[in-house]
Design a protein around this motif. Structure first.
Motif, PDB file in Angstrom:
ATOM      1  N   VAL A 269       0.847  -1.205   0.000  1.00  0.00           N
ATOM      2  CA  VAL A 269       0.000   0.000   0.000  1.00  0.00           C
ATOM      3  C   VAL A 269       0.878   1.250   0.000  1.00  0.00           C
ATOM      4  N   LEU A 270       1.989   1.202   0.720  1.00  0.00           N
ATOM      5  CA  LEU A 270       2.936   2.315   0.714  1.00  0.00           C
ATOM      6  C   LEU A 270       3.436   2.602  -0.696  1.00  0.00           C
TER       7      LEU A 270
ATOM      8  N   LEU B 233       1.895   1.997  -3.500  1.00  0.00           N
ATOM      9  CA  LEU B 233       0.799   2.633  -4.247  1.00  0.00           C
ATOM     10  C   LEU B 233       0.615   4.076  -3.797  1.00  0.00           C
ATOM     11  N   ASN B 234       0.848   4.342  -2.532  1.00  0.00           N
ATOM     12  CA  ASN B 234       0.739   5.704  -2.005  1.00  0.00           C
ATOM     13  C   ASN B 234       1.770   6.622  -2.649  1.00  0.00           C
TER      14      ASN B 234
ATOM     15  N   THR C  19       0.279   7.174  -6.335  1.00  0.00           N
ATOM     16  CA  THR C  19      -0.955   7.958  -6.403  1.00  0.00           C
ATOM     17  C   THR C  19      -0.889   9.208  -5.529  1.00  0.00           C
TER      18      THR C  19
ATOM     19  N   SER D  68       7.447   2.657  -7.460  1.00  0.00           N
ATOM     20  CA  SER D  68       6.280   1.991  -6.874  1.00  0.00           C
ATOM     21  C   SER D  68       6.288   0.500  -7.187  1.00  0.00           C
TER      22      SER D  68
ATOM     23  N   MET E  99      -5.175   1.913   0.447  1.00  0.00           N
ATOM     24  CA  MET E  99      -4.627   3.261   0.337  1.00  0.00           C
ATOM     25  C   MET E  99      -5.681   4.318   0.654  1.00  0.00           C
TER      26      MET E  99
ATOM     27  N   VAL F 231      -4.866   8.919   1.316  1.00  0.00           N
ATOM     28  CA  VAL F 231      -4.011   9.064   0.139  1.00  0.00           C
ATOM     29  C   VAL F 231      -2.915  10.092   0.430  1.00  0.00           C
TER      30      VAL F 231
ATOM     31  N   SER G 255      -0.653   3.680   5.500  1.00  0.00           N
ATOM     32  CA  SER G 255      -0.526   2.432   4.735  1.00  0.00           C
ATOM     33  C   SER G 255      -0.751   1.217   5.625  1.00  0.00           C
TER      34      SER G 255
ATOM     35  N   GLY H 284      -4.480   1.045   6.451  1.00  0.00           N
ATOM     36  CA  GLY H 284      -5.205   0.484   5.310  1.00  0.00           C
ATOM     37  C   GLY H 284      -4.992  -1.007   5.167  1.00  0.00           C
TER      38      GLY H 284
END
Length: 339
Positions: free
Chosen positions: A62-63, A65-66, A69, A235, A270, A275, A281, A284
């Motif tokens: 998730v980090l 993706l953070n 995004t 990422s 995320m 966001v 992260s 989430g």
């Protein structure tokens, strides 16, 4: 009006006023969380340790993706593809070439960085929902690609590959699950620190300039094409390392483990975590790991519906994710100290 009521009344404005540099927890809070993560395995069973290991691994994904995004403003629904590439890289290296599990992590990261950077090249012409659809296609295709006959010798085809879980080194008296938890914790902390420094660096500022206004960033001399593909590569690399750790923790890789459902779960994590707020992260990741189990405990037959209701409640009550809760808590504490 009480301090709590004032904070709630100003909730929306408070979230909008968050400075963009506020990406992390305070030093004191970070140390408390770190101490809890270090001590926790001593007092719980191996199954709980395994769940906490998966929490760290999904939190790392998730980090990643953070960064993409929340950092550069690019939407991706294809993170499961990079996660799968990282997982299979580790599985193949360990089982076919007898490479040490720790060495497979940087290799998986490099492979996924190249994969993400190359995918980012044609994706430069896309943005918003169109980029999301392109990455959605990548995530949908990846499980099928892993089942191709000419790759079956390496990937195991539909049957997948079994991965050997490592023992603790140096004769340390701890279980495999506990050792892997601490190993994952060190990796996650190291990457978290690198991610924070990245977003605070010149490259990170370029990412955020592109996120806020691509035309203005280009006018200020930012190489938009380079930094957008670089964000994809970074990422993908971090997601690939998460996939490597996941393969070692689960001891198995198979194409159907990396479907679009995983990509959507990471995106959901995320959003729930907030966001652009890196500590979110983990929050989430906790949501996507534990809330489905809670929903099933409430009603096995309607677990999907219960999960949907819980998700709707979270999005409605805290539309900006866990970051909003942290901000409101900080403001409430500040008002209470003043009073």
């Amino acid at each position: 009006m009480s301090a709590a009521e004032e904070v709630v009344a100003e909730g929306h404005q408070a979230v909008e006023a968050v400075p963009k540099r506020a990406m992390t927890l305070g030093t004191g809070t970070s140390l408390v969380v770190l101490a809890a993560l270090i001590i926790m395995p001593i007092f719980v069973k191996n199954f709980i340790i395994f769940q906490m290991t998966m929490l760290l691994i999904y939190g790392l994904a998730v980090l990643a993706l953070n960064i993409l995004t929340g950092g550069s403003g690019q939407f991706s629904l294809g993170q499961s593809a990079f996660y799968a590439v990282g997982a299979y890289t580790t599985a193949v290296l360990m089982e076919h070439f007898d490479v040490n599990y720790a060495l497979t992590l940087p290799i998986a990261g490099i492979v996924c960085f190249g994969f993400g950077f190359l995918f980012g090249q044609p994706a430069l012409r896309l943005s918003g929902v169109y980029l999301a659809l392109a990455t959605f296609a990548l995530a949908t295709a990846m499980p099928q690609l892993l089942k191709l006959n000419f790759l079956e010798h390496w990937t195991g085809g539909v049957q997948g590959l079994v991965v050997t879980k490592p023992d603790a080194p140096f004769g340390l008296k701890m279980s495999q699950d506990m050792w892997l938890y601490y190993f994952s914790l060190v990796v996650v902390i190291g990457i978290y620190i690198l991610a924070v420094n990245l977003l605070r660096s010149r490259s990170g500022r370029a990412f955020m300039a592109i996120r806020d206004n691509e035309i203005a960033a280009s006018a200020m001399g930012v190489d938009v094409a380079l930094y957008k593909t670089l964000a994809f590569g970074v990422s993908a690399a971090i997601t690939g390392i998460a996939g490597s750790l996941g393969a070692i923790a689960v001891q198995f890789v198979a194409p159907d483990s990396y479907t679009i459902t995983l990509a959507i779960s990471l995106f959901l994590g995320m959003v729930v975590g907030g966001v652009g707020w890196l500590p979110g992260s983990i929050v989430g990741a906790a949501f996507i790991i534990f809330v489905p189990n809670i929903a099933e405990g409430i009603s096995k037959g309607l677990s999907g519906a219960v999960f949907g209701v819980l998700l709707f409640a979270v999005i409605y009550l805290v539309p900006h994710g866990a970051r909003q809760v942290a901000i409101l808590g900080q403001q409430l504490a500040g008002k209470l100290r003043k009073n």
